[in-house]
Design an enzyme around this catalytic site. Structure first.
Site, PDB file in Angstrom:
ATOM      1  N   SER A 128       0.580  -1.201  -0.115  1.00 36.76           N
ATOM      2  CA  SER A 128       0.125  -0.009   0.019  1.00 36.76           C
ATOM      3  C   SER A 128       0.897   1.272   0.021  1.00 36.76           C
ATOM      4  CB  SER A 128      -0.849   0.097   1.239  1.00 36.76           C
ATOM      5  OG  SER A 128      -1.539   1.394   1.245  1.00 36.76           O
ATOM      6  N   LYS A 182      -4.657  -6.559   3.300  1.00 34.32           N
ATOM      7  CA  LYS A 182      -4.653  -5.677   2.441  1.00 34.32           C
ATOM      8  C   LYS A 182      -5.939  -4.946   2.044  1.00 34.32           C
ATOM      9  CE  LYS A 182      -3.018  -2.325  -0.489  1.00 34.32           C
ATOM     10  NZ  LYS A 182      -3.967  -2.205  -1.443  1.00 34.32           N
ATOM     11  N   HIS A 185      -7.621  -3.153   4.758  1.00 35.67           N
ATOM     12  CA  HIS A 185      -7.125  -1.814   4.689  1.00 35.67           C
ATOM     13  C   HIS A 185      -7.696  -0.839   3.853  1.00 35.67           C
ATOM     14  CE1 HIS A 185      -4.499   1.038   2.396  1.00 35.67           C
ATOM     15  NE2 HIS A 185      -3.515   1.302   3.643  1.00 35.67           N
ATOM     16  N   ASN A 186      -7.926  -1.599   2.625  1.00 35.00           N
ATOM     17  CA  ASN A 186      -8.714  -0.887   1.640  1.00 35.00           C
ATOM     18  C   ASN A 186      -9.984  -0.656   1.861  1.00 35.00           C
ATOM     19  OD1 ASN A 186      -6.194  -1.248   0.008  1.00 35.00           O
ATOM     20  ND2 ASN A 186      -7.155  -1.339  -1.928  1.00 35.00           N
ATOM     21  N   GLU A 189      -9.927   2.245   3.798  1.00 41.92           N
ATOM     22  CA  GLU A 189      -9.437   3.270   3.205  1.00 41.92           C
ATOM     23  C   GLU A 189     -10.794   3.898   2.428  1.00 41.92           C
ATOM     24  OE1 GLU A 189      -6.345   2.615   0.181  1.00 41.92           O
ATOM     25  OE2 GLU A 189      -7.867   2.997  -1.248  1.00 41.92           O
TER      26      GLU A 189
HETATM   27  C1  6PG Z   1      -3.128   1.494  -1.649  1.00 46.17           C
HETATM   28  C2  6PG Z   1      -4.203   1.747  -2.423  1.00 46.17           C
HETATM   29  C3  6PG Z   1      -4.446   1.008  -3.855  1.00 46.17           C
HETATM   30  C4  6PG Z   1      -5.391   1.646  -4.772  1.00 46.17           C
HETATM   31  C5  6PG Z   1      -6.449   0.511  -4.709  1.00 46.17           C
HETATM   32  C6  6PG Z   1      -7.767   1.031  -4.441  1.00 46.17           C
HETATM   33  O1  6PG Z   1      -3.136   0.933  -0.615  1.00 46.17           O
HETATM   34  O2  6PG Z   1      -2.111   1.766  -2.195  1.00 46.17           O
HETATM   35  O3  6PG Z   1      -5.661   1.094  -1.882  1.00 46.17           O
HETATM   36  O4  6PG Z   1      -3.907  -0.202  -3.643  1.00 46.17           O
HETATM   37  O5  6PG Z   1      -5.821   2.778  -4.396  1.00 46.17           O
HETATM   38  O6  6PG Z   1      -6.372  -0.185  -6.037  1.00 46.17           O
HETATM   39  O7  6PG Z   1      -8.453   1.597  -5.630  1.00 46.17           O
HETATM   40  P1  6PG Z   1      -9.885   1.626  -5.926  1.00 46.17           P
HETATM   41  O8  6PG Z   1     -10.258   2.935  -5.331  1.00 46.17           O
HETATM   42  O9  6PG Z   1      -9.853   1.832  -7.410  1.00 46.17           O
HETATM   43  O10 6PG Z   1     -10.632   0.445  -5.562  1.00 46.17           O
END
Ligand code: 6PG
Length: 467
Positions: A128, A182, A185-186, A189
């Site tokens: 990430s 991960k 994490h997303n 995010e």
């Molecule tokens: C990271 C991000 C990266 C990317 C994802 C999410 O941790 O560096 O999460 O992996 O931004 O692909 O992308 P989307 O918003 O397109 O789902």
């Protein structure tokens, strides 16, 4: 010449940045890309680092350029391309050569690939930090056999971000554990980004603030408890001007959010695990809904635009900041709760405090709060983070603000899916006796599904519905 310590396949944005980072940390690296011109352009632009990079034209040359036993990082698009690349490589590799999938894989695919690999070394690692993180220090979440991680840990910890000298790269567990972490994490995010976008909506539509004032507010929040990468970049996004029109950048960006699927995977998995992550779910729903632009325009025509404007004496920016603090704690609490559930279910023994630690730098959700979260999880990894004394105190001080923001937004027709889901989660989690007794009564009434009684916890009691 077979002397590169590591190889990397896939010179897209992230792959190229990671290769430069590896070279920059003193490791000789061989690279290969399906399009040879891309490999050449990458090498030509590598400057001083070019001497540490061996560009190769064929997969055979690439494999031949690596020291044995080989270690090869794949940075190719998730899904079938990873399987195809693994198959093509295995035909050329020795049995003790290690393949590392460092893309954004669905952890179920990583589980399968690890099992299919059998005794052939394979790792799935979550990386990430976007392009800048990949180039100057990402957060790295490793998964696979510990012995394989140990083989390349010196490289991965060298290239990772550092928090007070401690590398943000950790082995999370077997098989797809790294990619699972991960994915969560997303998910966090997505929720964090959505909550910030909702605060932006309150400022823009509710408080009628211009973009400069909004940018200043984010910049001020970035100096307080909300200090984080996402708040910082939100301020910069709000401050930017479109060179073509001179308008604020945010005014020219279409309000339909893209997604590559990692947030959706998290939500689907949460349902399988019965892990409650409503703020993350709401954030994914909000992205789906954002793409329905025509329908939303038709809805505005039909129902009229919502009143929006909230008087400044009714809702202050301090209240909004506090609401966001509460929201942020709740979305991390949900994410860590899901990790804890998966850890149990998959028998992974995921290291929750170490996860909070590797997220302190390098990754997209890095934030000042993660240090305290790591401490709280070290004290008790099973306890819901919202119940840890430090965060409980913060929530006691801020949930009233979250309530006010959600209430004012509801009264003024401003949609706050993630913040309001966060509040509903908080209220549900502080209610000892909820209303699922009614659901159980209904289930028993129409389907004789049975229920537990308050005076007898065994399932299988029935109501007097038939009589
Ligand atoms: C990271 C991000 C990266 C990317 C994802 C999410 O941790 O560096 O999460 O992996 O931004 O692909 O992308 P989307 O918003 O397109 O789902």
């Amino acid at each position: 010449m077979s002397n590169a310590e590591i190889g990397l396949i896939g010179l897209g944005t992230m792959g190229a940045a990671l290769a430069l980072n590896i070279a920059d940390n003193g490791f000789d690296i061989a690279v290969w890309n399906r399009t040879t011109a891309k490999t050449k352009a990458f090498h030509d632009q590598a400057g001083d680092l070019a001497q540490r990079i061996t560009p190769t034209d064929t997969l055979e040359d690439f494999v031949g350029a690596l020291k044995s036993p080989r270690a090869i990082i794949l940075m190719v698009p998730a899904g079938q391309p990873v399987d195809d690349q693994i198959a093509a490589l295995r035909a050329l590799l020795d049995d003790d050569d290690l393949i590392i999938d460092a893309g954004n894989a669905n952890f179920h695919d990583t589980n399968r690939r690890a099992r299919d690999a059998g005794d052939l070394p394979f790792l799935g690692i979550g990386v990430s930090g976007g392009e800048e993180g990949a180039r100057f220090g990402p957060s790295i979440m490793g998964g696979g056999k510990r012995a394989y991680w140990d083989r390349v840990a010196h490289i991965l910890t060298a290239i990772a971000a550092k928090h007070q000298g401690q590398p943000c790269a950790t082995w999370m567990g077997e098989e797809g554990a790294g990619h699972f972490v991960k994915a969560v994490h997303n998910g966090i995010e997505y929720a964090d980004m959505q909550m910030i976008a909702e605060a932006y909506g309150i400022m823009r539509d509710g408080l009628d603030m211009d973009h400069a004032a909004i940018a200043d507010t984010f910049a001020a929040w970035d100096k307080g408890p909300l200090r984080s990468y996402l708040i910082e970049i939100s301020g910069k996004v709000a401050a930017a001007t479109d060179p073509a029109t001179g308008q604020p950048m945010l005014d020219v960006i279409v309000d339909a959010a893209g997604q590559k699927g990692t947030g959706r995977w998290t939500v689907i998995e949460a349902q399988h695990l019965a892990a409650p992550i409503p703020a993350i779910e709401a954030a994914v729903v909000a992205r789906n809904l954002s793409s329905q632009r025509e329908a939303r325009a038709a809805g505005e025509d039909l129902f009229g635009a919502a009143p929006h404007r909230i008087a400044h004496d009714v809702l202050s920016l301090d209240t909004l900041e506090e609401a966001l603090i509460a929201g942020k704690i709740l979305c991390y609490a949900q994410g860590f709760g899901m990790i804890e559930k998966a850890s149990e279910q998959f028998d992974w023994a995921l290291p929750l405090p170490a996860i909070a630690e590797v997220w302190r730098e390098g990754c997209i959700i890095r934030s000042a709060m993660l240090d305290d979260m790591a401490t709280a999880l070290r004290e008790n990894p099973q306890r819901n983070l919202m119940m840890a004394p430090k965060f409980a105190d913060k929530l006691k001080a801020t949930h009233g603000a979250l309530r006010q923001v959600v209430a004012q937004a509801a009264l003024h027709g401003i949609a706050l899916p993630a913040l309001s889901s966060g509040l509903a989660y908080f209220d549900a989690m502080r209610t000892a006796r909820g209303t699922a007794n009614m659901v159980q009564g209904q289930r028993d009434f129409f389907g004789a599904h049975g229920f537990a009684r308050v005076d007898d916890d065994a399932d299988g009691h029935h109501g007097p519905w038939g009589s």
